[in-house]
Design a protein around this motif. Structure first.
Motif, PDB file in Angstrom:
ATOM      1  N   ARG A   2       0.822  -1.199   0.000  1.00  0.00           N
ATOM      2  CA  ARG A   2       0.000   0.000   0.000  1.00  0.00           C
ATOM      3  C   ARG A   2       0.867   1.265   0.000  1.00  0.00           C
ATOM      4  NH1 ARG A   2      -5.488  -0.396   2.190  1.00  0.00           N
ATOM      5  NH2 ARG A   2      -6.152  -2.556   2.102  1.00  0.00           N
ATOM      6  N   LYS A   3       2.035   1.162   0.694  1.00  0.00           N
ATOM      7  CA  LYS A   3       2.910   2.329   0.766  1.00  0.00           C
ATOM      8  C   LYS A   3       3.422   2.725  -0.615  1.00  0.00           C
ATOM      9  CE  LYS A   3       4.615   1.325   5.429  1.00  0.00           C
ATOM     10  NZ  LYS A   3       5.819   0.976   6.223  1.00  0.00           N
ATOM     11  N   ASN A   4       3.491   1.788  -1.525  1.00  0.00           N
ATOM     12  CA  ASN A   4       4.066   2.055  -2.845  1.00  0.00           C
ATOM     13  C   ASN A   4       3.045   2.479  -3.892  1.00  0.00           C
ATOM     14  OD1 ASN A   4       6.735   1.652  -2.208  1.00  0.00           O
ATOM     15  ND2 ASN A   4       6.677  -0.540  -2.617  1.00  0.00           N
ATOM     16  N   THR A 139      -6.241  -2.530  -4.030  1.00  0.00           N
ATOM     17  CA  THR A 139      -5.265  -3.219  -3.191  1.00  0.00           C
ATOM     18  C   THR A 139      -5.736  -4.637  -2.851  1.00  0.00           C
ATOM     19  OG1 THR A 139      -6.213  -2.116  -1.231  1.00  0.00           O
ATOM     20  CG2 THR A 139      -4.252  -1.127  -2.224  1.00  0.00           C
ATOM     21  N   LYS A 140      -7.031  -4.819  -2.661  1.00  0.00           N
ATOM     22  CA  LYS A 140      -7.555  -6.167  -2.399  1.00  0.00           C
ATOM     23  C   LYS A 140      -7.385  -7.074  -3.616  1.00  0.00           C
ATOM     24  CE  LYS A 140     -10.889  -4.854   1.167  1.00  0.00           C
ATOM     25  NZ  LYS A 140     -12.324  -4.651   1.501  1.00  0.00           N
ATOM     26  N   LEU A 149       4.008  -4.506  -5.157  1.00  0.00           N
ATOM     27  CA  LEU A 149       4.600  -3.341  -5.820  1.00  0.00           C
ATOM     28  C   LEU A 149       5.937  -3.033  -5.157  1.00  0.00           C
ATOM     29  CD1 LEU A 149       1.426  -1.056  -6.136  1.00  0.00           C
ATOM     30  CD2 LEU A 149       2.289  -2.764  -7.745  1.00  0.00           C
ATOM     31  N   HIS A 150       7.010  -3.239  -5.896  1.00  0.00           N
ATOM     32  CA  HIS A 150       8.346  -3.084  -5.327  1.00  0.00           C
ATOM     33  C   HIS A 150       8.870  -1.656  -5.430  1.00  0.00           C
ATOM     34  CE1 HIS A 150       8.727  -7.374  -4.725  1.00  0.00           C
ATOM     35  NE2 HIS A 150       8.323  -7.579  -5.959  1.00  0.00           N
ATOM     36  N   LYS A 151       8.180  -0.810  -6.191  1.00  0.00           N
ATOM     37  CA  LYS A 151       8.607   0.579  -6.320  1.00  0.00           C
ATOM     38  C   LYS A 151       7.375   1.479  -6.269  1.00  0.00           C
ATOM     39  CE  LYS A 151       8.529   0.147 -11.367  1.00  0.00           C
ATOM     40  NZ  LYS A 151       9.304   0.256 -12.617  1.00  0.00           N
ATOM     41  N   LYS A 202       1.188  -5.282 -15.232  1.00  0.00           N
ATOM     42  CA  LYS A 202       2.005  -5.232 -16.442  1.00  0.00           C
ATOM     43  C   LYS A 202       3.325  -4.507 -16.221  1.00  0.00           C
ATOM     44  CE  LYS A 202       0.773  -2.538 -19.862  1.00  0.00           C
ATOM     45  NZ  LYS A 202       0.058  -1.971 -21.023  1.00  0.00           N
ATOM     46  N   ILE A 203       3.301  -3.440 -15.417  1.00  0.00           N
ATOM     47  CA  ILE A 203       4.514  -2.616 -15.289  1.00  0.00           C
ATOM     48  C   ILE A 203       5.427  -3.087 -14.160  1.00  0.00           C
ATOM     49  CG2 ILE A 203       3.428  -0.590 -16.283  1.00  0.00           C
ATOM     50  CD1 ILE A 203       3.028   0.546 -13.541  1.00  0.00           C
ATOM     51  N   GLN A 204       5.014  -4.125 -13.432  1.00  0.00           N
ATOM     52  CA  GLN A 204       5.890  -4.658 -12.372  1.00  0.00           C
ATOM     53  C   GLN A 204       7.031  -5.474 -12.976  1.00  0.00           C
ATOM     54  OE1 GLN A 204       6.021  -4.179  -8.820  1.00  0.00           O
ATOM     55  NE2 GLN A 204       5.078  -2.448  -9.837  1.00  0.00           N
TER      56      GLN A 204
END
Length: 204
Positions: A2-4, A139-140, A149-151, A202-204
């Motif tokens: 959620r922070k990302n 998010t759910k 989400l890593h970034k 897709k963008i991950q």
């Protein structure tokens, strides 16, 4: 995760001006009026077919530019307000075309920024409270499909007053373009959430 993710509602001057101009071309060629509901009586318009080609070209070029821009959505939109010549290709290359652009620009500009009943105020006021529930849905959905989400990602819902012609792309990597009437229906909000999730995956 959620922070990302930052999710925001945006109301773009550029996008809404293009659709405002589209509405005027539509009203000039069709008795079934769309917003802004009046028929421009001056000269300087392209043929409807020429306009649709130019609209498609300008829409794609500029929204791809926005999608890849390193600056914020708001900063990019401000740059489109500062250069009126961007929109001249939607009119005849003539004195009448310049007059038509100036007339329509002035009409849209005064309506868009009017407080509290202008276009931007309407879009922001109607959608501010909808972003939090949409964020929860997204998010759910991401949790269910196991996406992390890593970034940091800032994704925007770009709202419009007008419906969007079917041949215009509304789905980009960093934003989706949605008519306000769609954003007020639960079924459509779920659909918007699904589109955003697909983009984030897709963008991950």
């Amino acid at each position: 995760m959620r922070k990302n993710l930052i999710l925001s509602n945006q109301s773009s001057f550029f996008i809404n001006l293009l659709l405002y101009i589209y509405g005027l071309y539509h009203n000039k060629s069709d008795n079934k009026r769309v917003f802004p509901f009046y028929k421009y009586t001056g000269d300087g318009f392209l043929t409807y077919e020429q306009f649709r080609k130019q609209l498609h070209r300008l829409w794609e070029h500029k929204l791809i530019e926005l999608d890849h821009s390193a600056i914020s959505f708001v900063q990019w939109d401000v740059s489109q307000v500062q250069d009126k010549t961007i929109y001249s290709q939607l009119f005849e290359d003539s004195e009448n075309g310049i007059c038509a652009l100036n007339d329509i620009w002035d009409s849209f500009y005064s309506w868009w920024w009017n407080q509290p009943f202008g276009g931007k105020s309407i879009l922001d006021g109607l959608t501010d409270e909808m972003i939090s529930p949409l964020f929860e849905k997204i998010t759910k959905k991401l949790d269910r499909v196991g996406v992390v989400l890593h970034k940091p990602i800032h994704f925007a819902v770009q709202l419009t007053i007008n419906p969007i012609p079917d041949d215009l792309n509304v789905f980009y990597n960093r934003f989706v373009v949605v008519p306000i009437n769609n954003f007020k229906m639960e079924k459509e909000i779920d659909h918007i959430g699904d589109m955003i999730v697909r983009s984030l995956v897709k963008i991950q």
